[in-house]
Design an enzyme around this catalytic site. Sequence first.
Site, mmCIF file in Angstrom:
data_model
loop_
_atom_site.group_PDB
_atom_site.id
_atom_site.type_symbol
_atom_site.label_atom_id
_atom_site.label_comp_id
_atom_site.label_asym_id
_atom_site.label_seq_id
_atom_site.Cartn_x
_atom_site.Cartn_y
_atom_site.Cartn_z
ATOM 1 N N GLU A 78 -6.166 -33.974 -4.485
ATOM 2 C CA GLU A 78 -6.287 -32.611 -5.014
ATOM 3 C C GLU A 78 -6.425 -32.665 -6.537
ATOM 4 O O GLU A 78 -5.548 -32.230 -7.261
ATOM 5 C CB GLU A 78 -5.070 -31.754 -4.651
ATOM 6 C CG GLU A 78 -4.476 -31.986 -3.281
ATOM 7 C CD GLU A 78 -5.183 -31.225 -2.187
ATOM 8 O OE1 GLU A 78 -5.632 -30.105 -2.436
ATOM 9 O OE2 GLU A 78 -5.285 -31.771 -1.073
ATOM 10 N N SER A 79 -7.501 -33.252 -7.046
ATOM 11 C CA SER A 79 -7.884 -33.289 -8.459
ATOM 12 C C SER A 79 -7.576 -34.608 -9.168
ATOM 13 O O SER A 79 -7.938 -35.658 -8.662
ATOM 14 C CB SER A 79 -7.347 -32.083 -9.233
ATOM 15 O OG SER A 79 -7.914 -30.884 -8.720
ATOM 16 N N CYS A 93 -5.254 -28.837 -7.383
ATOM 17 C CA CYS A 93 -5.795 -27.590 -6.844
ATOM 18 C C CYS A 93 -5.142 -27.292 -5.500
ATOM 19 O O CYS A 93 -4.093 -27.834 -5.164
ATOM 20 C CB CYS A 93 -7.306 -27.695 -6.724
ATOM 21 S SG CYS A 93 -7.862 -29.126 -5.766
ATOM 22 N N SER A 249 -14.772 -35.094 -6.382
ATOM 23 C CA SER A 249 -14.001 -35.246 -7.610
ATOM 24 C C SER A 249 -14.534 -36.437 -8.393
ATOM 25 O O SER A 249 -14.990 -37.425 -7.820
ATOM 26 C CB SER A 249 -12.517 -35.462 -7.313
ATOM 27 O OG SER A 249 -11.904 -34.275 -6.877
ATOM 28 N N HIS A 262 -14.387 -31.365 -10.646
ATOM 29 C CA HIS A 262 -13.921 -31.129 -9.278
ATOM 30 C C HIS A 262 -14.737 -29.993 -8.675
ATOM 31 O O HIS A 262 -14.995 -28.992 -9.347
ATOM 32 C CB HIS A 262 -12.433 -30.793 -9.260
ATOM 33 C CG HIS A 262 -11.609 -31.865 -9.906
ATOM 34 N ND1 HIS A 262 -11.344 -33.059 -9.286
ATOM 35 C CD2 HIS A 262 -11.047 -31.933 -11.135
ATOM 36 C CE1 HIS A 262 -10.637 -33.822 -10.100
ATOM 37 N NE2 HIS A 262 -10.444 -33.171 -11.237
#
Length: 354
Positions: A78-79, A93, A249, A262
């Site tokens: 997530e990022s 995120c 990403s 992203h």
Amino acid sequence: MFHSSICSASSENFPMALSGFEGFEKRLELHFSGDDPVIGIGLRQLHFQSIEEVLHEVQCTVVSAVGNQYFDAYVLSESSLFVYPTKIIIKTCGTTQLLKSIRPLLLLACQVGLSLSQCKYTRGSFIFPKAQPYPHTSFKEEVIYLEENIPSHLCYRKASVMPSILTSHSWHVFVASNESHDDLPDGSFTLEVCMTELDRVLARKFFRRPDDGKTGDTAGKEMTEATGIGGINENALICDFAFDPCGYSMNGVDGDRYSTIHVTPEDGFSYGSFECVGSVYDGRDGIARTLKKVVQVFRPGTVSVAATTSSSHEVWTVVASAVEQLGMKRRSCTADEFPAAGSVVFQTFTPRRK
């Protein structure tokens, strides 16, 4: 500490908003100081397992990583995460609980002889705010959590919501420091760019074919080339990753500077972000050229840019000129000053009406 471009693993499935995936990131930047005799290593000597444990609290994992002599850059499920000897930047995120990383990170820093000297938290307006878990249920709750979990010696504190004419696009900033003056290197800046309503043809390039048999690293490299992202900074070493069935990403490593992208490509809540650090001494042309390339790649319906600078140099005017040259019009501009972080100028842009 990572010494080479290494390491990929499949991402875990973490909770997603029922209405769609939340692309807007939460970003935490922590600066440390201390009497560490090996200050050139500092936080980079932390064991990878310790970093994984922190990320578990946040609800994300490392999927790919690269490092050089200056810092380590991790692509997360997530990022992204960036670890310098005395600085950590983590942005996540989805429904991650980013602020839960503060306590464990402070403990790890203490183990290598470092103490927190500055904390900065920023984010845009969530697309799906009701899906966010505590402490991200509101900016008020986030500020309360931050106040309760950072050391009391960071006594210069300020929280602000920077509005725009677009009600769905506001910029949230919290800064705490043990110094009231601006102690950043003169002329440095950070650009945080958020883009929504991505061009649909472009967005489709961030979807993978079912059962394509490719690794996330291989598919990521193909996306980097197919979309033109590789040309944004041709000097950067790129660590990229493509998620299944969609999403992308990238971290770029260029000397002691990072950049990161992203992408959440789904229709109805498509989102792309770009972040970079630089110096005003690179010249206006360098800043403008990079920003133009980013906007030309994604061709978004709305662009918001938060420029943080430690000097009086008006980076925001370069930002406005570059984006407006691409057929967009600035709809709002808000500025504020923060202790030791310098000035933040938040601008929003949409296409010119014909």
